[in-house]
Design an enzyme around this catalytic site. Structure first.
Site, PDB file in Angstrom:
ATOM      1  N   GLU A 135      47.554  42.002  31.633  1.00  0.00           N
ATOM      2  CA  GLU A 135      46.972  42.713  30.495  1.00  0.00           C
ATOM      3  C   GLU A 135      45.463  42.515  30.411  1.00  0.00           C
ATOM      4  O   GLU A 135      44.886  42.471  29.332  1.00  0.00           O
ATOM      5  CB  GLU A 135      47.637  42.238  29.199  1.00  0.00           C
ATOM      6  N   CYS A 136      44.818  42.428  31.555  1.00  0.00           N
ATOM      7  CA  CYS A 136      43.390  42.147  31.648  1.00  0.00           C
ATOM      8  C   CYS A 136      42.632  43.417  32.026  1.00  0.00           C
ATOM      9  O   CYS A 136      43.186  44.305  32.673  1.00  0.00           O
ATOM     10  CB  CYS A 136      43.181  41.055  32.705  1.00  0.00           C
ATOM     11  N   GLY A 137      41.369  43.488  31.671  1.00  0.00           N
ATOM     12  CA  GLY A 137      40.543  44.612  32.093  1.00  0.00           C
ATOM     13  C   GLY A 137      40.416  44.702  33.603  1.00  0.00           C
ATOM     14  O   GLY A 137      40.146  45.774  34.146  1.00  0.00           O
TER      15      GLY A 137
END
Length: 161
Positions: free
Chosen positions: A35-37
């Site tokens: 769920e990271c950029g």
């Protein structure tokens, strides 16, 4: 511990993996999160894996929930997410910590062997990358924002050695 081959982290399924099984290969070791950029880098990592695997590159992904709680899933959820969204076929390992007292021994070794900017040994964020030579020694550390394709020249160099 003198090389990455001295470690046996747990696979995503929980069973230990003796990294000496990768002896003679170039390794790209990455702490990952779903769920990271930077999560779209999974695609680039998989592309590098497919492009160079036959020549001796292995990509090893280590999910980590220490940065913004961006890897909250279970092992099954992480595996399914990576396969469904990015077609990941490279080995994924059990969720670990990369900083602090609970840091995985492999990551303690990697950080000491290749400190970051200003000599810091901590990992700044998800998708920090370590490139490891065929002899199991750390070649270089790369920042989270470094795209996998930007490692191609270094990978080519190490594969040719």
């Amino acid at each position: 511990m003198t090389t990455v081959y001295d470690f046996s982290p747990a696979a995503l399924a929980g069973t230990p993996v003796d990294l000496s099984a990768f002896r003679g290969k170039v390794l790209l070791i990455v702490n990952t999160a779903s769920e990271c950029g930077f999560t779209p880098q999974y695609k680039g990592l998989e592309e590098m894996y497919r492009q160079y695997r036959q020549r001796g590159l292995e990509v090893l992904g280590f999910p980590c929930n220490q940065f913004g709680r961006q890897e909250p899933g279970t092992a099954d959820e992480i595996g399914a997410f990576c396969e469904k969204n990015f077609g990941v076929t490279f080995p994924l390992f059990a969720k670990i910590e990369v900083n602090g007292d609970g840091a995985d021994p492999l990551y303690k070794f990697l950080k000491k062997a290749a400190p970051g900017l200003a000599g810091t040994e901590s990992i700044k964020w998800n998708f920090t990358k370590f490139l490891v030579k065929k002899d199991g020694t750390v070649y270089k550390r790369y920042a989270p924002q470094t795209a996998p394709k930007d490692l191609a020249a270094d990978i080519e160099k190490l594969l040719a050695e």
